[in-house]
Design an enzyme around this catalytic site. Structure first.
Site, mmCIF file in Angstrom:
data_model
loop_
_atom_site.group_PDB
_atom_site.id
_atom_site.type_symbol
_atom_site.label_atom_id
_atom_site.label_comp_id
_atom_site.label_asym_id
_atom_site.label_seq_id
_atom_site.Cartn_x
_atom_site.Cartn_y
_atom_site.Cartn_z
ATOM 1 N N HIS A 198 0.915 -1.307 -0.112
ATOM 2 C CA HIS A 198 -0.022 -0.037 -0.018
ATOM 3 C C HIS A 198 1.226 1.320 -0.292
ATOM 4 O O HIS A 198 1.856 1.179 0.677
ATOM 5 C CB HIS A 198 -0.955 0.120 1.206
ATOM 6 C CG HIS A 198 -1.838 1.111 1.249
ATOM 7 N ND1 HIS A 198 -3.061 1.281 0.334
ATOM 8 C CD2 HIS A 198 -1.871 2.319 1.933
ATOM 9 C CE1 HIS A 198 -3.434 2.315 0.660
ATOM 10 N NE2 HIS A 198 -2.763 3.079 1.518
ATOM 11 N N GLY A 218 -7.173 3.585 1.555
ATOM 12 C CA GLY A 218 -7.988 4.029 0.604
ATOM 13 C C GLY A 218 -7.154 4.344 -0.620
ATOM 14 O O GLY A 218 -5.920 4.350 -0.657
ATOM 15 N N LEU A 256 -10.047 -4.313 4.084
ATOM 16 C CA LEU A 256 -9.158 -3.508 3.206
ATOM 17 C C LEU A 256 -7.919 -2.568 3.986
ATOM 18 O O LEU A 256 -8.134 -1.752 4.780
ATOM 19 C CB LEU A 256 -9.966 -2.569 2.184
ATOM 20 C CG LEU A 256 -9.047 -1.983 1.119
ATOM 21 C CD1 LEU A 256 -8.501 -2.982 0.136
ATOM 22 C CD2 LEU A 256 -9.924 -1.074 0.305
ATOM 23 N N ASP A 257 -6.966 -2.810 3.601
ATOM 24 C CA ASP A 257 -5.569 -1.920 4.312
ATOM 25 C C ASP A 257 -5.345 -2.138 5.832
ATOM 26 O O ASP A 257 -4.751 -1.423 6.227
ATOM 27 C CB ASP A 257 -5.633 -0.580 3.923
ATOM 28 C CG ASP A 257 -5.832 -0.168 2.270
ATOM 29 O OD1 ASP A 257 -5.193 -1.059 1.554
ATOM 30 O OD2 ASP A 257 -6.293 0.692 1.890
ATOM 31 N N ALA A 258 -6.085 -3.167 6.127
ATOM 32 C CA ALA A 258 -6.044 -3.505 7.613
ATOM 33 C C ALA A 258 -5.348 -4.734 8.105
ATOM 34 O O ALA A 258 -5.364 -5.078 9.397
ATOM 35 C CB ALA A 258 -7.514 -3.280 8.230
#
Lengths: 292, 292, 292, 292
Positions: D200, D209, D235-237
């Protein structure tokens, strides 16, 4: 407050079964390992370890642990040390005129971030005395002969003898040269081997010797640094404990580098000293193993 | 696509009114300044500047700008250069066996992150040829005599003559020694002064010369680095453009350092080359002013 | 001792000729520029500059310079400020219980590394009083109501009123929240806008709010940081002045992060405060231009 | 070429004697430990270890080692895995349009710095196909429906089904989302749990995001970063493997941040992938233990 720990460090020839021997001994003693580091040096065929044990888990005292573990160490042909966090370590600081490393360490001690007793501070100048006494600590001024003094060498020998007596009286765990601008004589390096910690204001081996920031400025490097190392008779060449750098550019004068470099010196010395006091460092020849 | 820019760099003796003279000239020309850097070297009493101008704001072409600004530069007793981003810069790469710097630069060119034309790649070995031809670029193999060749010196002279001809045919803006493991002869350093960019695999001035990672491992440093510098006749001593470091520890063998160091070499070379191509660097004696 | 300087900062709408107008004015005044920074924000069409002038080169005093330059600023539609290094700046420090930022700043002031006068230190607890008085500085204890106090809000209002009076009495150039663990009310943020500097113990915008190191530990990040920013009514959301990070790993507990993070907080705050005091920072909306 | 190794990873409830049990087993097997990492999580009371064994020192094969060590693991109530460096690991890469991560990984594979077999590259666009085929690797174009496509959701389901079949056909050790700009559906995150690695382009949890560099520019942060993590349905976690940052300043536009951030993305992904492939990572809840 932290729980009491025993910290075991050992280095020995590497061979199959070393870890099993050590951990078997600890398991038999019922020791609870809270932290463990292992390192095998493939070239030197040397094995190093640091084990942190919950003191409450061992059914006997540190002296008996030393004795019993000593037998294991002999069997493995190694050298070891066991440290007890229940005993507060002692530190002596040597300083000259620069205050930043001294002030930083005193602040860490005040806040109990660095759990040591500073038994005394020795300065070859007295400008830092107020900082030290403000912290309620004893300051000893041992004047050194100036560059144009007659009988300069003789005066230095006498001054270092006085420093040595002041230091040795406290049997400190660490002697910190916190920007002490006198070269330690070989006999002191030897007497304090593995305990005398110096901070050099360059990223060694670059710019050993005098006025490193001015050397760095002249050479036009883009990063400047600091090096924390054990003091040895070979000046600025002892085993490196820690180093760090910061970015500089064409806008930084030599004076800017001196100022900005202090921030790195402070940090690098504080980290190196902490690791030393926590028995995280094993010296192997001229290199250090640092179990972080 | 980026708008067209003229990039002016100037260095001259410092005195009151220099900025006024330059900016007055630009204001009179109607030039829109999009980026500006200024540096006064207080010791050398030298003033340096880099001005980026929107080409569309100037009512005449780059040649006339050069002529007119040249008069200002003469008046200020300075030297200047005006570069036009409308002309794509040309680069020649020299390589040996290590692929990482070459591959990295080719990727940046492919993605148009580095807006240049690589006119050719020259290797003293041919192992990297496939990487180059895969990018549709010409590769030239110029074999150099081995260490045990008879007539070694003579062979080297001839090989370098061939390299020189291949390079000079393209009149490149940069000649990049992307881990080219041959020492440039003095006459090439001179002919390519300010255009030949080398990447050295250590944090200079530490560990100049051969096998720097092995030197670093032996010394037990806690950070390793790379240095991008202009090539000069005095090997590894040219003006430093950029440097960076990464942390290593006792667990890193010399081979690990070689591997991990590649990541720093790649980045440091790519940054240094970009700044060179964007006319961000002014050489002052053996130091560089880098307008970032 | 440093030579006396005038530091001019200006921001105005960007247009052709701005630099020429400013530098023309300075050249006419005979001003010797020792340092200059320029920034054009292409999106906002705003131009910012910081110019440092040798005071001895200007034939009139700072008041007249302000008046004359003010006319230029009006002409350019900008706002400006002229600072005189001959006047020592004043700083008030607000603290709670954590000593590290306070102690660090006091050390820098003691060594004259940070050329300011700390006029007073205000604490909502009194544990740090000894550190302050040891430096010969006045400490004011303003107790705040605890979380379970009746009339808590009322008590806070009164306490903040007392803080405000203590601060405003000195008309300081900077009000430093050196780990002051009370949220400033909006009216104070407004009254002290552009002068109140906070250090937050995370890499904002990550982990705003309470116990950021514990948040960081839970999330499993590999770097922790600190952020120095101007205090605004929107907590932890003011313009960022400086940030930095250090590496952590799975071996670091939340308590380790708290301890290790202090080193970054100290440095980031000291850097941010220095830049503020040297008039290196221009706030543009919620972003800062920092001329280093 | 590196010698053959067996890499054992184990996590189990922590208790006295765990290390003794494991190292006793290895000593009995005659196993030569070349590298070892231990971690005790005091909060979760979980013990983790990674042991690297010289394959030649064990008198039986990897299957028998798995069987025998499996009994130890059962006894300790733990989960384990044993990996054999004699088997080359397989990797599938998923890409969109950005070339830098893909190109970087291909270069490392080409140079055998990353000892894996890239079995295929799958792109939802075909612009990167030439880079892949130039390395002699298969590229599969799986078009995804655009934002204005009718039957968009249905098309995505079908496309992901095709991706899944292409991936699963190779039973890869790692599925790398090398700037793959499609959100993995939950069933794929689950099917590939612990094997799908994402990069990311921000320092998470900041700027999760879309368009993180633009978010970073707007917020005015002074460092930008990248995060390599295991893909999870949230997402992204997912558990963070590695992060790093670089310094930016007011002169960097959002576009500059995009460009400069690529250098961090490349490095962070390459490091994270290497550690994954070398079995250095144990996932504990939403955090990772990384034995470096």
């Amino acid at each position: 407050m932290e729980d009491r720990r025993y910290v075991i460090t050992l280095s020995c020839p590497d061979r199959t079964g070393v870890v099993a021997r050590i951990s078997g001994f600890l398991a038999d003693a019922g020791a609870w390992i809270t932290e463990a580091g292992y390192h095998s040096d493939a070239d030197a065929k040397v094995f190093c370890t640091r084990q942190v044990i919950d003191a409450a888990s061992v059914p006997y005292g540190v002296e008996e642990l030393r004795e019993r573990f000593g037998e294991v160490a002999v069997e493995l042909g190694g050298t070891y040390r066991i440290s007890d966090t229940g005993r507060r370590k002692r530190v002596v600081l040597l300083v000259t005129r620069e205050s930043h490393c001294l002030h930083d360490l005193l602040g860490r001690v005040w806040a109990d971030e660095l759990p040591v007793e500073v038994t005394k501070v020795i300065g070859n100048h007295d400008v830092l005395e107020p900082l030290v006494t403000a912290h309620g600590l004893p300051f000893h001024h041992v004047p050194f002969p100036g560059p144009r003094d007659e009988a300069r060498e003789q005066g230095k020998v006498a001054a270092f003898q006085q420093v040595r007596e002041l230091v040795d009286a406290d049997d400190p765990d660490a002697i910190v040269l916190a920007r002490f601008m006198q070269v330690l004589p070989a006999h002191l390096c030897e007497a304090w081997a593995g305990r005398a910690i110096n901070i050099h204001h360059s990223f060694l081996p670059s710019f050993a010797g005098a006025r490193p920031y001015h050397q760095a400025h002249t050479r036009g490097v883009k990063l400047i640094g600091a090096t924390c190392h054990y003091a040895t008779a070979d000046l600025d060449a002892g085993p490196i404990i820690e180093q760090d750098v910061i970015r500089v550019d064409h806008g930084d004068t030599a004076a800017d580098m001196v100022r900005r470099g202090r921030d790195i010196e402070r940090l690098v010395l504080a980290r190196g000293l902490r690791w030393h006091l926590e028995d995280r460092i094993l010296v192997q020849g001229n290199r250090t193993v640092v179990f972080r």
